[in-house]
Design a protein around this motif. Sequence first.
Motif, PDB file in Angstrom:
ATOM      1  N   ASN A 127      52.919  27.888  91.648  1.00  0.00           N
ATOM      2  CA  ASN A 127      53.039  27.022  92.823  1.00  0.00           C
ATOM      3  C   ASN A 127      54.451  26.451  92.933  1.00  0.00           C
ATOM      4  OD1 ASN A 127      53.208  24.699  91.082  1.00  0.00           O
ATOM      5  ND2 ASN A 127      50.968  24.670  90.942  1.00  0.00           N
ATOM      6  N   TYR A 128      54.672  25.712  93.992  1.00  0.00           N
ATOM      7  CA  TYR A 128      56.001  25.151  94.264  1.00  0.00           C
ATOM      8  C   TYR A 128      56.460  24.248  93.124  1.00  0.00           C
ATOM      9  CZ  TYR A 128      59.715  22.463  96.544  1.00  0.00           C
ATOM     10  OH  TYR A 128      60.906  21.858  96.852  1.00  0.00           O
ATOM     11  N   THR A 129      55.564  23.411  92.610  1.00  0.00           N
ATOM     12  CA  THR A 129      55.935  22.457  91.566  1.00  0.00           C
ATOM     13  C   THR A 129      56.433  23.171  90.324  1.00  0.00           C
ATOM     14  OG1 THR A 129      54.304  20.864  92.403  1.00  0.00           O
ATOM     15  CG2 THR A 129      55.095  20.558  90.143  1.00  0.00           C
ATOM     16  N   GLU A 130      55.799  24.291  89.963  1.00  0.00           N
ATOM     17  CA  GLU A 130      56.227  25.049  88.787  1.00  0.00           C
ATOM     18  C   GLU A 130      57.605  25.669  88.988  1.00  0.00           C
ATOM     19  OE1 GLU A 130      52.719  27.302  86.731  1.00  0.00           O
ATOM     20  OE2 GLU A 130      52.228  27.126  88.863  1.00  0.00           O
ATOM     21  N   LEU A 131      57.931  26.044  90.220  1.00  0.00           N
ATOM     22  CA  LEU A 131      59.203  26.711  90.479  1.00  0.00           C
ATOM     23  C   LEU A 131      60.333  25.722  90.769  1.00  0.00           C
ATOM     24  CD1 LEU A 131      60.175  29.647  90.531  1.00  0.00           C
ATOM     25  CD2 LEU A 131      59.786  29.658  93.009  1.00  0.00           C
ATOM     26  N   ALA A 132      59.999  24.478  91.129  1.00  0.00           N
ATOM     27  CA  ALA A 132      61.004  23.502  91.559  1.00  0.00           C
ATOM     28  C   ALA A 132      62.135  23.294  90.557  1.00  0.00           C
ATOM     29  CB  ALA A 132      60.323  22.167  91.895  1.00  0.00           C
ATOM     30  N   PRO A 133      61.878  23.188  89.248  1.00  0.00           N
ATOM     31  CA  PRO A 133      63.010  22.990  88.314  1.00  0.00           C
ATOM     32  C   PRO A 133      63.988  24.156  88.304  1.00  0.00           C
ATOM     33  CG  PRO A 133      60.906  22.474  87.261  1.00  0.00           C
ATOM     34  CD  PRO A 133      60.589  23.153  88.562  1.00  0.00           C
ATOM     35  N   TYR A 134      63.485  25.353  88.533  1.00  0.00           N
ATOM     36  CA  TYR A 134      64.353  26.535  88.544  1.00  0.00           C
ATOM     37  C   TYR A 134      65.145  26.608  89.848  1.00  0.00           C
ATOM     38  CZ  TYR A 134      61.359  27.578  84.603  1.00  0.00           C
ATOM     39  OH  TYR A 134      60.670  27.497  83.421  1.00  0.00           O
ATOM     40  N   TYR A 135      64.512  26.219  90.957  1.00  0.00           N
ATOM     41  CA  TYR A 135      65.264  26.059  92.206  1.00  0.00           C
ATOM     42  C   TYR A 135      66.456  25.128  91.964  1.00  0.00           C
ATOM     43  CZ  TYR A 135      61.831  27.937  95.699  1.00  0.00           C
ATOM     44  OH  TYR A 135      61.028  28.716  96.476  1.00  0.00           O
ATOM     45  N   ALA A 136      66.169  23.959  91.372  1.00  0.00           N
ATOM     46  CA  ALA A 136      67.205  22.934  91.203  1.00  0.00           C
ATOM     47  C   ALA A 136      68.319  23.410  90.277  1.00  0.00           C
ATOM     48  CB  ALA A 136      66.570  21.655  90.661  1.00  0.00           C
ATOM     49  N   GLU A 137      67.965  24.147  89.221  1.00  0.00           N
ATOM     50  CA  GLU A 137      68.987  24.614  88.281  1.00  0.00           C
ATOM     51  C   GLU A 137      69.941  25.601  88.944  1.00  0.00           C
ATOM     52  OE1 GLU A 137      69.321  26.528  83.785  1.00  0.00           O
ATOM     53  OE2 GLU A 137      67.462  25.537  84.440  1.00  0.00           O
ATOM     54  N   ILE A 138      69.400  26.505  89.741  1.00  0.00           N
ATOM     55  CA  ILE A 138      70.269  27.436  90.477  1.00  0.00           C
ATOM     56  C   ILE A 138      71.130  26.670  91.470  1.00  0.00           C
ATOM     57  CG2 ILE A 138      70.334  29.373  92.076  1.00  0.00           C
ATOM     58  CD1 ILE A 138      69.425  30.326  89.413  1.00  0.00           C
ATOM     59  N   PRO A 151      61.904  15.657 105.246  1.00  0.00           N
ATOM     60  CA  PRO A 151      60.460  15.389 105.199  1.00  0.00           C
ATOM     61  C   PRO A 151      59.605  16.642 105.182  1.00  0.00           C
ATOM     62  CG  PRO A 151      61.338  14.951 107.394  1.00  0.00           C
ATOM     63  CD  PRO A 151      62.514  15.195 106.505  1.00  0.00           C
ATOM     64  N   ALA A 152      60.200  17.819 105.419  1.00  0.00           N
ATOM     65  CA  ALA A 152      59.431  19.065 105.387  1.00  0.00           C
ATOM     66  C   ALA A 152      59.165  19.533 103.966  1.00  0.00           C
ATOM     67  CB  ALA A 152      60.165  20.156 106.165  1.00  0.00           C
ATOM     68  N   PHE A 153      59.778  18.887 102.954  1.00  0.00           N
ATOM     69  CA  PHE A 153      59.624  19.301 101.564  1.00  0.00           C
ATOM     70  C   PHE A 153      59.241  18.104 100.700  1.00  0.00           C
ATOM     71  CE2 PHE A 153      62.234  22.577 103.414  1.00  0.00           C
ATOM     72  CZ  PHE A 153      61.753  23.743 102.819  1.00  0.00           C
ATOM     73  N   PRO A 154      58.643  18.366  99.535  1.00  0.00           N
ATOM     74  CA  PRO A 154      58.299  17.266  98.621  1.00  0.00           C
ATOM     75  C   PRO A 154      59.538  16.536  98.141  1.00  0.00           C
ATOM     76  CG  PRO A 154      57.158  19.304  98.003  1.00  0.00           C
ATOM     77  CD  PRO A 154      58.180  19.676  99.036  1.00  0.00           C
ATOM     78  N   GLU A 155      59.344  15.324  97.666  1.00  0.00           N
ATOM     79  CA  GLU A 155      60.441  14.548  97.098  1.00  0.00           C
ATOM     80  C   GLU A 155      61.013  15.286  95.883  1.00  0.00           C
ATOM     81  OE1 GLU A 155      59.426  10.547  96.222  1.00  0.00           O
ATOM     82  OE2 GLU A 155      58.744  10.086  98.252  1.00  0.00           O
ATOM     83  N   GLY A 156      62.280  15.090  95.658  1.00  0.00           N
ATOM     84  CA  GLY A 156      62.926  15.717  94.520  1.00  0.00           C
ATOM     85  C   GLY A 156      63.839  16.874  94.877  1.00  0.00           C
ATOM     86  N   TYR A 157      63.866  17.240  96.149  1.00  0.00           N
ATOM     87  CA  TYR A 157      64.759  18.315  96.604  1.00  0.00           C
ATOM     88  C   TYR A 157      66.103  17.671  96.930  1.00  0.00           C
ATOM     89  CZ  TYR A 157      66.282  22.387  99.430  1.00  0.00           C
ATOM     90  OH  TYR A 157      66.968  23.465  99.948  1.00  0.00           O
ATOM     91  N   VAL A 158      67.064  17.790  96.003  1.00  0.00           N
ATOM     92  CA  VAL A 158      68.348  17.093  96.138  1.00  0.00           C
ATOM     93  C   VAL A 158      69.492  18.087  95.958  1.00  0.00           C
ATOM     94  CG1 VAL A 158      69.783  15.187  95.320  1.00  0.00           C
ATOM     95  CG2 VAL A 158      67.285  15.026  95.161  1.00  0.00           C
ATOM     96  N   PRO A 159      70.027  18.658  97.035  1.00  0.00           N
ATOM     97  CA  PRO A 159      71.201  19.536  96.886  1.00  0.00           C
ATOM     98  C   PRO A 159      72.350  18.783  96.223  1.00  0.00           C
ATOM     99  CG  PRO A 159      70.238  19.743  99.072  1.00  0.00           C
ATOM    100  CD  PRO A 159      69.568  18.574  98.429  1.00  0.00           C
ATOM    101  N   PRO A 160      73.097  19.438  95.342  1.00  0.00           N
ATOM    102  CA  PRO A 160      74.097  18.718  94.546  1.00  0.00           C
ATOM    103  C   PRO A 160      75.352  18.305  95.299  1.00  0.00           C
ATOM    104  CG  PRO A 160      74.126  21.050  94.023  1.00  0.00           C
ATOM    105  CD  PRO A 160      72.945  20.842  94.914  1.00  0.00           C
ATOM    106  N   LEU A 161      75.711  19.004  96.390  1.00  0.00           N
ATOM    107  CA  LEU A 161      76.938  18.697  97.117  1.00  0.00           C
ATOM    108  C   LEU A 161      76.618  18.202  98.529  1.00  0.00           C
ATOM    109  CD1 LEU A 161      79.264  21.697  96.123  1.00  0.00           C
ATOM    110  CD2 LEU A 161      79.129  19.421  95.097  1.00  0.00           C
TER     111      LEU A 161
END
Length: 537
Positions: A127-138, A151-161
Amino acid sequence: MTSTSDEIYDALIIGAGPSGAVTAHTLAMAGLKVICLEQGDYVLPSDYAANFDMWELVARGHWAAEPNHRRNPADYPLEVSDTDLSPSMYSAVGGSSIHYSALWARLSPSDFRVRTLDGVAEDWPINYTELAPYYAEIDNFIGVSGMEGDPAFPEGYVPPLPPMPLGKYGMKAAESMNALGWHWWPHANAIPSQKIGNLAACARWGTCTQGCPEGAKASFDLAYWPNAIKAGTKLVTGARVSRITVDDTGAATGAEWIKNGERFQTRAKQVVVCANGIGTPRLLLLSASERHPDGLANSSGLVGKNLMLHPNCAVIGYYEDDLESWRGPAGSAISSMQFAETDKSRGFVRGSKLHACPTPGLMFSGVDAHRLLPFDQLWGANFHNVIRDGRSAIFWAANIDDLPEETNRVTLDPVLCDSDGIPAPKISYRFSENTLKCRDFTVARMTDIHLAGGAKKVIPITDLQGEPGHLLGTARMGSDPATSVVDEFGRAHDCPNLVISDGSIFVTGGSANPTSTITALALRNARKLVETLQGGN
């Protein structure tokens, strides 16, 4: 005659695109002995079409998106007589990220649960939650530019730049969405807004889809491969793999490949296929053996089936104001998930992601988009007016959620071969009724947006042949070996030592540009493979 080395690698990776780059870097950083075979070469940024005055014309030859038109030495032909859409791809270190516009979108949580929510296709085994840390690392590694809080995505989606500037065209697009009361958000781009790692800051050339001369776009030849090579990966270019080899038990042992007409064989403890949603099933079918008579990893019969191509559609609108629509990046300033989720009152399931883009070159936005006009309106003074219009245009485009169907597939053509005599893939793909309904609905909504913004002229474009580069679904993941090709970590159910880590393992396509998900999955698979090679499970 085949040359076989006594050297045995921990892992042999086939394909140096985004997933191959992430896999190579992850394994090499863990101290493993890694080799990657890539049929293309390293592309020099100085050779990109954008370096030439007539770059839009140059881009239609050597740099064209469709291999049958491009016909570079590294390309293999596609048999496309039975398809509604001619796929695009690029053979090089970095793969098709050389061509992508670097729109960096994640799948939505609902995309992983389509069967549960909508009663179609299948659910993903993750599911999305399992993949979220790998999204963020990339995201953090390549320096994605964007804005948190969508608001279309769960909290925690923070692009670095920080996000790219919206520019005049982006502001106009946002005003139009506000007038309609529809969702929009600054689109995340795999293009740094400030220098990071191997990448320069975006200089807004606007030629992203033909390669970035600035070295800013996170094509994976720049974003990952230098680090993978520094970590110890051996990268062999110009190497066309003809088959994956197996032992008497049916386990993968390496690969046979051809370079400059000479044949080689390389052995490895693990084989990782990253050859894209067409190249991967082609190679698996080419690797049939006594233990795998229907193709490697194909006990389910699903290798090559469920091809998803993300049919594109767009509506270009021309405005009175000079919107500086030539400014980059060529990806989207804003996007909208207003119509991404299922609303059965529309007459179809799933939906589309909308994104507002600058004009993809004045020649395209002027001449190509006006091609339905009488010829005399594209001649003389009118030609200059048409080109001038391109400065004041917005290119609203959309990805359609292209649901899997077994009749959409990749097979081996019985006649057509590549330059080394290896059978070419045949593409069979037809638009479904659901896809066409979704596309018509989406075109109507993008027209509404232009009209809400006061566009003086609106032209729908739904026949972008050769444009889609999203090759998904042909070796899908799942828990049941009877209904899937690989497990949740890309490991083939019925072929030990074989991992698949590209878009072919997608269960559904969603409406997001897929490279973010492809690379997140590749990172997750590679981490599990490190555990396996170091003695874990």
